[in-house]
Design a protein around this motif. Structure first.
Motif, PDB file in Angstrom:
ATOM      1  N   ALA A 278       0.847  -1.198   0.000  1.00 54.57           N
ATOM      2  CA  ALA A 278       0.000   0.000   0.000  1.00 54.57           C
ATOM      3  C   ALA A 278       0.880   1.244   0.000  1.00 54.57           C
ATOM      4  N   THR A 279       0.422   2.265  -0.728  1.00 49.19           N
ATOM      5  CA  THR A 279       1.133   3.539  -0.795  1.00 49.19           C
ATOM      6  C   THR A 279       0.173   4.585  -1.374  1.00 49.19           C
ATOM      7  N   THR A 280       0.696   5.737  -1.725  1.00 45.76           N
ATOM      8  CA  THR A 280      -0.097   6.776  -2.382  1.00 45.76           C
ATOM      9  C   THR A 280       0.418   6.931  -3.806  1.00 45.76           C
ATOM     10  N   GLY A 281      -0.493   6.949  -4.773  1.00 51.22           N
ATOM     11  CA  GLY A 281      -0.116   7.092  -6.171  1.00 51.22           C
ATOM     12  C   GLY A 281       0.371   8.492  -6.481  1.00 51.22           C
ATOM     13  N   SER A 282       0.989   8.665  -7.645  1.00 50.74           N
ATOM     14  CA  SER A 282       1.492   9.978  -8.051  1.00 50.74           C
ATOM     15  C   SER A 282       0.362  10.986  -8.249  1.00 50.74           C
ATOM     16  N   ASP A 283      -0.870  10.481  -8.343  1.00 52.73           N
ATOM     17  CA  ASP A 283      -2.038  11.354  -8.466  1.00 52.73           C
ATOM     18  C   ASP A 283      -2.648  11.684  -7.107  1.00 52.73           C
ATOM     19  N   GLY A 284      -2.012  11.219  -6.016  1.00 51.01           N
ATOM     20  CA  GLY A 284      -2.491  11.516  -4.672  1.00 51.01           C
ATOM     21  C   GLY A 284      -3.537  10.550  -4.144  1.00 51.01           C
ATOM     22  N   ILE A 285      -3.893   9.534  -4.923  1.00 51.09           N
ATOM     23  CA  ILE A 285      -4.912   8.554  -4.542  1.00 51.09           C
ATOM     24  C   ILE A 285      -4.249   7.403  -3.780  1.00 51.09           C
ATOM     25  N   PRO A 286      -4.817   6.987  -2.631  1.00 49.60           N
ATOM     26  CA  PRO A 286      -4.276   5.803  -1.946  1.00 49.60           C
ATOM     27  C   PRO A 286      -4.452   4.566  -2.837  1.00 49.60           C
ATOM     28  N   ILE A 287      -3.385   3.780  -2.963  1.00 49.23           N
ATOM     29  CA  ILE A 287      -3.415   2.595  -3.810  1.00 49.23           C
ATOM     30  C   ILE A 287      -2.828   1.405  -3.062  1.00 49.23           C
ATOM     31  N   GLU A 288      -3.134   0.209  -3.568  1.00 53.83           N
ATOM     32  CA  GLU A 288      -2.585  -1.003  -2.969  1.00 53.83           C
ATOM     33  C   GLU A 288      -2.186  -1.984  -4.068  1.00 53.83           C
ATOM     34  N   HIS A 289      -1.482  -3.035  -3.652  1.00 55.70           N
ATOM     35  CA  HIS A 289      -1.024  -4.085  -4.574  1.00 55.70           C
ATOM     36  C   HIS A 289      -0.323  -3.480  -5.789  1.00 55.70           C
ATOM     37  N   VAL A 290       0.685  -2.677  -5.506  1.00 53.76           N
ATOM     38  CA  VAL A 290       1.434  -1.981  -6.549  1.00 53.76           C
ATOM     39  C   VAL A 290       2.540  -2.898  -7.081  1.00 53.76           C
ATOM     40  N   VAL A 291       2.560  -3.084  -8.398  1.00 51.14           N
ATOM     41  CA  VAL A 291       3.545  -3.931  -9.075  1.00 51.14           C
ATOM     42  C   VAL A 291       4.233  -3.054 -10.117  1.00 51.14           C
ATOM     43  N   ARG A 292       5.494  -2.640  -9.838  1.00 52.66           N
ATOM     44  CA  ARG A 292       6.215  -1.724 -10.722  1.00 52.66           C
ATOM     45  C   ARG A 292       7.133  -2.484 -11.676  1.00 52.66           C
ATOM     46  N   PHE A 293       7.262  -1.947 -12.911  1.00 53.99           N
ATOM     47  CA  PHE A 293       8.107  -2.639 -13.883  1.00 53.99           C
ATOM     48  C   PHE A 293       8.868  -1.738 -14.838  1.00 53.99           C
TER      49      PHE A 293
END
Length: 182
Positions: free
Chosen positions: A113-128
Motif C-alpha cells: 500500500a502507498t499513495t499514487g502519483s495522483d495523490g490517490i491511496p493505492i494497494e497491490h502496486v507492481v512496478r516494472f
C-alpha cells in the motif's frame, strides 16, 4: 515546511525506485529494457502482436513464451499467462497518462500500500518500468474504482479492479516478466 519535506522525500523515493528498476533491468538474464526502451533484439512481434478480432480477450499471438504478464497499451487489457502458455486471467485496465514502450520488462518492486502519483491511496502496486522519470506499474485504487484521468498530470499507474489487483499481486512477484505490446 513539513509539506516540502514530504515532497522532497517522495521525489527521492521515486528517483530511488527508478534507479533500482534500471539496475534490475540491466542485471536480468533475459536482457530486459532500460528506461522504458525496448530491449535489443526484442521480437518484432512483441510490439505489434496480431489480435483475434472475433475473440478480443484471446491472448495475442507473438506475445512471448513462458510465464509472463502481457499488457496491451492499445487495448487496455492484461493477460496473466502461466509457464505452459495457459491464460490464468485476463482483464481490462485503466492506464495512466504515460505508457511504457513495447518490449520486455521485469517486475522490479512491489508495495502492499502507498499513495499514487495522483495523490490517490493505492494497494497491490507492481512496478516494472520508468519513462521520463514516471514510474510505471499496476495498482488498485483503495476504496473504489479508478479515478478520472487528467492528461496534463503525468502518471504511470495502470489501475485495475480490486479482484484483478489481487490476482496480479499473487501472480506478478519480483522478476516476473512483463511483455508490453501495442
Amino acid at each position: 515546511m513539513a509539506s516540502s519535506s514530504s515532497t522532497f522525500v517522495a521525489g527521492l523515493t521515486a528517483a530511488a525506485l527508478a534507479t533500482v528498476g534500471f539496475l534490475a533491468f540491466q542485471a536480468s538474464a533475459n536482457g530486459p529494457v532500460t528506461s522504458g526502451k525496448p530491449q535489443a533484439g526484442a521480437s518484432p512481434t512483441a510490439s505489434k502482436a496480431p489480435r483475434d478480432r472475433k475473440r478480443p480477450t484471446s491472448l495475442p499471438s507473438g506475445s512471448g513464451k513462458g510465464e509472463r504478464v502481457v499488457y496491451s497499451v492499445d487495448d487496455d487489457r492484461v493477460w496473466l499467462v502461466r509457464e505452459n502458455g495457459k491464460v490464468e486471467r485476463t482483464f481490462k485496465v485503466a492506464p495512466g497518462s504515460v505508457d511504457p514502450a513495447p518490449g520486455a520488462y521485469h517486475v522490479t518492486s512491489r508495495s502492499k500500500a502507498t499513495t499514487g502519483s495522483d495523490g490517490i491511496p493505492i494497494e497491490h502496486v507492481v512496478r516494472f518500468a520508468s519513462v521520463g522519470g514516471v514510474v510505471i506499474g499496476f495498482s488498485t485504487a483503495v476504496g473504489g474504482p479508478a479515478p478520472v484521468r487528467y492528461p496534463a498530470v503525468r502518471t504511470g499507474g495502470i489501475r485495475q479492479s480490486r479482484a484483478d489487483g489481487d490476482a496480479m499481486w499473487r501472480f506478478a512477484t519480483i522478476g516476473v516478466r512483463i511483455v508490453v505490446i501495442r
